[in-house]
Design a protein around this motif. Structure first.
Motif, mmCIF file in Angstrom:
data_model
loop_
_atom_site.group_PDB
_atom_site.id
_atom_site.type_symbol
_atom_site.label_atom_id
_atom_site.label_comp_id
_atom_site.label_asym_id
_atom_site.label_seq_id
_atom_site.Cartn_x
_atom_site.Cartn_y
_atom_site.Cartn_z
ATOM 1 N N ILE A 177 0.876 -1.161 0.000
ATOM 2 C CA ILE A 177 0.000 0.000 0.000
ATOM 3 C C ILE A 177 0.920 1.219 0.000
ATOM 4 O O ILE A 177 1.901 1.242 0.749
ATOM 5 N N TYR A 178 0.599 2.203 -0.852
ATOM 6 C CA TYR A 178 1.534 3.317 -1.019
ATOM 7 C C TYR A 178 1.015 4.569 -0.335
ATOM 8 O O TYR A 178 0.034 5.183 -0.771
ATOM 9 N N ASN A 179 1.680 4.899 0.770
ATOM 10 C CA ASN A 179 1.468 6.192 1.412
ATOM 11 C C ASN A 179 0.060 6.383 1.974
ATOM 12 O O ASN A 179 -0.377 7.517 2.162
ATOM 13 N N GLU A 180 -0.674 5.302 2.249
ATOM 14 C CA GLU A 180 -2.029 5.420 2.794
ATOM 15 C C GLU A 180 -2.121 4.570 4.052
ATOM 16 O O GLU A 180 -2.532 3.398 4.021
ATOM 17 N N PHE A 181 -1.770 5.174 5.170
ATOM 18 C CA PHE A 181 -1.732 4.416 6.420
ATOM 19 C C PHE A 181 -3.141 3.982 6.842
ATOM 20 O O PHE A 181 -3.342 2.859 7.310
ATOM 21 N N ASP A 182 -4.122 4.860 6.685
ATOM 22 C CA ASP A 182 -5.483 4.500 7.101
ATOM 23 C C ASP A 182 -5.985 3.285 6.326
ATOM 24 O O ASP A 182 -6.694 2.433 6.877
ATOM 25 N N ARG A 183 -5.645 3.194 5.062
ATOM 26 C CA ARG A 183 -6.049 2.034 4.254
ATOM 27 C C ARG A 183 -5.393 0.767 4.796
ATOM 28 O O ARG A 183 -6.004 -0.311 4.812
ATOM 29 N N ALA A 184 -4.135 0.905 5.267
ATOM 30 C CA ALA A 184 -3.438 -0.256 5.844
ATOM 31 C C ALA A 184 -4.133 -0.708 7.132
ATOM 32 O O ALA A 184 -4.280 -1.911 7.387
ATOM 33 N N LEU A 185 -4.564 0.256 7.933
ATOM 34 C CA LEU A 185 -5.278 -0.098 9.166
ATOM 35 C C LEU A 185 -6.572 -0.843 8.835
ATOM 36 O O LEU A 185 -6.918 -1.850 9.473
ATOM 37 N N GLU A 186 -7.307 -0.353 7.821
ATOM 38 C CA GLU A 186 -8.554 -1.013 7.418
ATOM 39 C C GLU A 186 -8.274 -2.438 6.957
ATOM 40 O O GLU A 186 -9.020 -3.374 7.294
ATOM 41 N N GLU A 187 -7.227 -2.621 6.187
ATOM 42 C CA GLU A 187 -6.866 -3.947 5.681
ATOM 43 C C GLU A 187 -6.466 -4.868 6.827
ATOM 44 O O GLU A 187 -6.795 -6.059 6.840
ATOM 45 N N GLY A 188 -5.746 -4.278 7.803
ATOM 46 C CA GLY A 188 -5.370 -5.064 8.982
ATOM 47 C C GLY A 188 -6.588 -5.512 9.771
ATOM 48 O O GLY A 188 -6.666 -6.654 10.235
ATOM 49 N N GLN A 189 -7.568 -4.629 9.911
ATOM 50 C CA GLN A 189 -8.807 -4.980 10.606
ATOM 51 C C GLN A 189 -9.539 -6.093 9.844
ATOM 52 O O GLN A 189 -10.086 -7.029 10.435
ATOM 53 N N ARG A 190 -9.553 -5.974 8.531
ATOM 54 C CA ARG A 190 -10.312 -6.913 7.702
ATOM 55 C C ARG A 190 -9.675 -8.308 7.713
ATOM 56 O O ARG A 190 -10.360 -9.326 7.813
#
Lengths: 351, 73
Positions: free
Chosen positions: B47-60
């Motif tokens: 994931i490039y430069n989108e920490f919030d997206r990484a958090l969502e993916e981690g939750q999922r």
């Protein structure tokens, strides 16, 4: 790697400083996290401009990842042990809120324009932290002058290929006195599990002075508890010269001079006492605030033998510390140099 | 007169070449930043430069998150 959600951050703009607290002089840093923002550990250490493999390796990174996966498997039962890995509330939530950066950068990179110039670099954040401390017009605390101390400062030398295994313990050091031995594996420090040298640095970075840190080590398949006693000035053995942020310290403390300790053979030819300081001017800043020393009359290869009336400052780092703690912007300090066969005196303005 | 003309011409040429070099270096750096984004996103590994997206993916997914912080060379 597939066992992780992987994200690459390439800028400091809008970085959450309540979460991402790390050595801002690094060119590479990593965090291992739970999706609820609990930090499992950090990776990334540097003590030299040129010898990166001295401090971090791919093998070590792999071991750190394996350790993070172990902590993830044990989560949330291990949550109390991980609490200390999140730092205190940051004075500013994002980098561009720091006064020295405010108004100069947008929250996100300008990909449609001059994208490189729109980026806040990590070292700019480190400089902003120091500038903020400097603006208080009080002696700068050691914790700000010497951020992220290397474990070598207390005598612990880690193997970069392992998580936290001692390659060496410095003779007569605080660590040796505490009972650490080569080959010891540090399981925890101050109650925190360790994934890498960066995790040890994190504990040291947060440590008071004086203080006692409790370490759990494994030696010959048995665990032992050791106590590392740190004195009030324990950080001052650190070396700041390699740090990118030291460029700004040179502006403040030496008027743009880069100083190196004179070699023993060269010292022997000077009319100085054996223990006296002898710092050679390696570089003289040429422009703006970095040319203050140049305008005062300093030249390359001058040998500084007295700084602000002191002849005991044996390293450039010690000059930084002395100025940051004892002098404010605008004050003048006397400096004596040897240039060839001459002894000269200058007044240097502190910034 | 010939000497002063040569001096002026030399100065103009020097300014031109230095300015071109600086501009070229800045363009190269901007190109590197843009290419890095394209390259990393195309690989599909990060994931490039989108920490919030990484958090969502981690939750999922329930996976831990690896965040690297590195400026583009």
């Amino acid at each position: 790697m597939d066992q992780f959600v992987r994200v690459r951050l390439i800028q400091c703009n809008s970085l959450d400083l309540n979460l991402f607290q790390f050595d801002y002089d690094l060119t590479f840093a990593a965090f291992f996290l739970n999706a609820d923002r609990t930090i499992y550990g950090r990776f990334g250490t540097r003590s030299s401009q040129k010898e990166a493999s001295r401090d971090i390796t791919i093998k070590g990174f792999r071991k750190a990842m394996e350790g993070a996966l172990e902590l993830h498997r044990d989560y949330p039962a291990n949550r109390p042990a991980l609490a200390g890995k999140t730092g205190p509330q940051a004075p500013f939530n994002i980098p561009q809120a720091y006064p020295s950066l405010e108004g100069r950068y947008t929250p996100f990179l300008d990909y449609q324009g001059q994208v490189a110039r729109s980026c806040i670099h990590c070292h700019q954040l480190g400089e902003a932290v120091r500038k903020e401390a400097r603006s208080q017009n009080t002696p700068m605390p050691d914790s700000v002058v010497y951020p992220w101390p290397m474990p070598q400062v207390v005598g612990l030398v880690f193997d970069p290929d392992e998580r936290a295994t001692l390659k060496n313990v410095t003779t007569d050091s605080v660590a040796e006195k505490a009972g650490f031995q080569t080959g010891d594996v540090l399981i925890s420090l101050a109650g925190q599990p360790l994934l890498s040298t960066a995790d040890v640095q994190w504990v040291l970075h947060q440590a008071d002075a004086p203080t006692v840190l409790t370490a759990v080590i494994e030696r010959e398949n048995r665990q032992h508890e050791l106590e590392l006693a740190l004195a009030a000035d324990w950080r001052r053995a650190s070396d700041l010269s390699w740090r990118t942020t030291s460029w700004d310290l040179r502006r403040i403390a030496t008027g743009g001079l880069l100083l190196v300790s004179l070699e023993a053979s060269a010292r022997a030819q000077l009319p100085i006492q054996p223990a006296q300081m002898a710092l050679r001017v390696e570089h003289v800043g040429q422009y703006g605030d970095h040319a203050v020393a140049k305008r005062a009359g300093f030249k390359k290869d001058d040998i500084i033998v007295s700084f602000d009336g002191l002849d005991t400052l044996r390293r450039e780092t010690e000059v930084f510390t002395h100025i940051l703690r004892e002098h404010q912007t605008g004050e003048l300090v006397p400096v004596e140099v040897i240039r060839g066969k001459e002894k000269l005196k200058f007044q240097l303005k502190i910034q | 007169m010939k000497t002063s003309r040569r001096l002026v011409l030399g100065t103009v040429l020097a300014i031109f070449f230095i300015g071109t070099a600086v501009s070229h270096a800045a363009e190269n750096r901007d190109a590197k930043v843009r290419n890095d984004k394209n390259h990393v996103e195309a690989s599909g590994q990060w994931i490039y430069n989108e920490f919030d997206r990484a958090l969502e993916e981690g939750q999922r997914t329930g996976k831990p998150i690896l965040v690297t912080l590195r400026c583009i060379p």
